[in-house]
Design an enzyme around this catalytic site. Structure first.
Site, PDB file in Angstrom:
ATOM      1  N   ASP A 135      35.091  53.100  53.183  1.00 56.21           N
ATOM      2  CA  ASP A 135      35.857  52.206  52.330  1.00 56.21           C
ATOM      3  C   ASP A 135      36.961  51.695  53.241  1.00 56.21           C
ATOM      4  O   ASP A 135      37.884  52.449  53.580  1.00 56.21           O
ATOM      5  CB  ASP A 135      36.443  52.978  51.148  1.00 56.21           C
ATOM      6  N   HIS A 136      36.866  50.452  53.664  1.00 55.75           N
ATOM      7  CA  HIS A 136      37.767  50.037  54.753  1.00 55.75           C
ATOM      8  C   HIS A 136      39.236  50.057  54.336  1.00 55.75           C
ATOM      9  O   HIS A 136      40.120  50.083  55.181  1.00 55.75           O
ATOM     10  CB  HIS A 136      37.363  48.678  55.337  1.00 55.75           C
ATOM     11  N   HIS A 151      37.937  50.276  46.435  1.00 58.05           N
ATOM     12  CA  HIS A 151      39.288  50.111  46.976  1.00 58.05           C
ATOM     13  C   HIS A 151      40.390  50.486  45.969  1.00 58.05           C
ATOM     14  O   HIS A 151      41.302  51.224  46.284  1.00 58.05           O
ATOM     15  CB  HIS A 151      39.520  48.673  47.436  1.00 58.05           C
TER      16      HIS A 151
HETATM   17  C1  BG6 Z   1      35.570  43.769  50.575  1.00 56.58           C
HETATM   18  C2  BG6 Z   1      35.031  42.947  49.447  1.00 56.58           C
HETATM   19  O1  BG6 Z   1      35.219  45.113  50.402  1.00 56.58           O
HETATM   20  O2  BG6 Z   1      36.977  43.652  50.616  1.00 56.58           O
HETATM   21  C3  BG6 Z   1      35.438  41.480  49.607  1.00 56.58           C
HETATM   22  O3  BG6 Z   1      33.608  43.031  49.420  1.00 56.58           O
HETATM   23  C4  BG6 Z   1      36.932  41.382  49.781  1.00 56.58           C
HETATM   24  O4  BG6 Z   1      35.021  40.703  48.500  1.00 56.58           O
HETATM   25  C5  BG6 Z   1      37.439  42.334  50.856  1.00 56.58           C
HETATM   26  O5  BG6 Z   1      37.234  40.044  50.139  1.00 56.58           O
HETATM   27  C6  BG6 Z   1      38.951  42.378  50.881  1.00 56.58           C
HETATM   28  O6  BG6 Z   1      39.370  43.098  52.006  1.00 56.58           O
HETATM   29  P1  BG6 Z   1      40.792  42.824  52.688  1.00 56.58           P
HETATM   30  O7  BG6 Z   1      40.833  43.826  53.780  1.00 56.58           O
HETATM   31  O8  BG6 Z   1      40.748  41.405  53.176  1.00 56.58           O
HETATM   32  O9  BG6 Z   1      41.808  43.027  51.629  1.00 56.58           O
END
Ligand code: BG6
Length: 486
Positions: free
Chosen positions: A179-180, A242
């Site tokens: 989960d980044h 997230h």
């Molecule tokens: C991803 C989603 O996990 O997270 C995307 O699939 C979203 O739809 C993105 O745009 C948002 O990540 P960040 O790091 O730009 O907030």
């Protein structure tokens, strides 16, 4: 011992976006910082017919567009010499055997391997089966770790069966579900703010906190991912992973240590303390909305009811949080890109200062996740040259001021490094992913029945009015980071 072994990072889906935008720039930056093993190799695998040279050129193109750091040609050349490509299918045993011998030829008798699933989610169980069938997952000659990108399943049932399926070939400790958001410095800083300080934790409970707001707002629409997004929607795309991860870090009890088991146990406990909504509660506690014009975007069904925005009110039923609502919202095509956690404290119990203008403004702690990473504490101060008037002021910490503008690395850097050092703290465990789905499923089911009307909002706004009503029914308002009420 195994640390001195060569490391192969095999990326399935190597010609895709993620590899070019995130994975390779992050690996390159780790290499520049000398954090990769002395002998490492990135092996791209995919259907596309690339030679090694073409693969490198494709990745270099990505780097020019997406790297957030400066680098020299020499650094790139040094890194790029470790990039190789294997063309192959995802369903073919012979191709996987070929991959196995390709890896062994370079490693010699032993080597460590990261298998990274950067493919569409439908494909990776098959890949894991084929890796198992070609004896690539046994750890006799070095560790084997498998990285799985989200989405992990589409509901509780599919997540469970995926877990069952991959557990046939792998131990849980070999699996790294990404989960980044957990790789973001500011998300990790939620733990530091809470547990590396003494001033917040005594207040971090129902006695002092009125409510918690979590916002993850995006300015972009669905971009080129229309077809995928239309099947998924905002709850599966952002909330199941997230937003619930952020909730668990904000709400968890202090773990006994910072190791993966202790940390993840506490996160699961919090998620288990949230009661899944009953169908009748869903319309009262959630808002589903779509931005106007969404249906005209490429890849979207003309009658689509897929939500691009959601607001959800959660209740954590434990001693710490009883009676403190957690309001979550996330959406595409909103006014700003902004992710933040707001802890709003209770009003002072007694108005001491006699001033008709004066009102009781609650204190607020804002954990500013992005883009201007930092923390803000809002409190009341006396307005000079008045008898007793007060005004809200901010104490601010900005990462850029304290650590420099380029201090914050790409989230994937930390995650990739943790995979290679075998630290699973920032990855989602099987029970965690299932517990999270258990909370999202009832909402999805209720929404699918279409009884709750879909709201619409203007692109570039802060979302639908229904989201304001969600809070208004409890006499509250969404806040912006600096405490202005919208
Ligand atoms: C991803 C989603 O996990 O997270 C995307 O699939 C979203 O739809 C993105 O745009 C948002 O990540 P960040 O790091 O730009 O907030």
């Amino acid at each position: 011992m195994s640390n001195s072994l060569p490391v192969s990072i095999i990326i399935f889906g190597a010609s895709g976006d993620l590899t070019q935008r995130k994975l390779v720039p992050s690996l390159f930056n780790l290499c520049r910082k000398d954090r990769l093993s002395e002998r490492f190799r990135v092996v791209g695998y995919g259907n596309t017919a690339f030679t090694d040279e073409q693969f490198r050129a494709h990745l270099k193109e990505g780097l020019k567009q997406f790297a957030s750091f400066e680098y020299t040609e020499e650094q790139w050349e040094r890194f790029a010499s470790n990039l190789v490509y294997q063309q192959g299918r995802y369903t073919d045993l012979a191709d996987f055997k070929k991959l196995g011998s390709f890896l062994r030829d370079w490693e010699g008798s032993s080597g460590n391997r990261v298998y990274y699933m950067s493919t569409p989610p439908g494909i990776f169980p098959n890949i894991i089966d084929l890796l198992g069938l070609t004896n690539q997952l046994g750890e006799e000659n070095g560790w084997r770790r498998v990285v799985i990108e989200k989405p992990f399943g589409t509901d509780l049932e599919s997540a469970r069966s995926l877990n069952e399926q991959i557990h046939k070939a792998l131990n849980e400790r070999q699996i790294y579900r990404i989960d980044h958001y957990l790789g973001k410095e500011t998300v990790q800083n939620i733990l530091m703010a809470r547990f590396a300080n003494t001033i917040f934790e005594p207040l971090w409970n129902r006695n002092y906190i009125d409510h918690v707001e979590i916002t993850v707002a995006e300015q972009v629409g669905v971009e080129h991912r229309g077809r995928f997004y239309d099947q998924v929607g905002v709850l599966r795309d952002m909330f199941q992973n997230h937003l619930l991860q952020i909730v668990s870090l904000v709400a968890m009890e202090p773990p006994v240590s910072f190791d993966a088991t202790a940390l993840r146990n506490e996160k699961v406990k919090v998620l288990s303390a949230i009661h899944p909504m009953k169908e009748a509660e869903v319309p009262l506690r959630t808002v589903r909305a779509q931005y106007k014009n969404y249906r005209e975007e490429k890849g979207i069904e003309p009658q689509s009811t897929t939500p691009t925005y959601a607001a959800v009110r959660l209740q954590i039923d434990n001693w710490r949080w009883q009676g403190v609502p957690f309001y979550l919202r996330s959406g595409k095509y909103l006014q700003e890109k902004l992710s933040q956690v707001i802890i709003e404290f209770k009003e002072p119990p007694h108005l001491l200062f006699p001033n008709a203008e004066n009102h009781l403004t609650p204190n607020m702690l804002v954990l500013y996740l992005q883009p201007d990473e930092g923390m803000h504490l809002r409190f009341e101060a006396k307005v000079p040259d008045t008898v007793s008037e007060t005004r809200s002021v901010d104490m601010e910490f900005h990462y850029a001021d304290s650590f420099g503008k380029t201090a914050i690395p790409e989230a994937y850097e930390r995650l990739l490094l943790d995979i290679m050092t075998g630290d699973a703290s920032l990855f989602t465990r099987a029970d965690e992913v299932e517990t999270a789905w258990g909370l999202i499923d009832p909402i999805l089911r209720a929404w699918d029945s279409q009884k709750q009307p879909l709201a619409f909002y203007e692109p570039g706004s802060w979302g639908p009015k229904e989201a304001d009503e969600l809070l208004a029914q409890e006499k509250r308002k969404w806040s912006t980071w600096d405490g202005r009420k919208e």
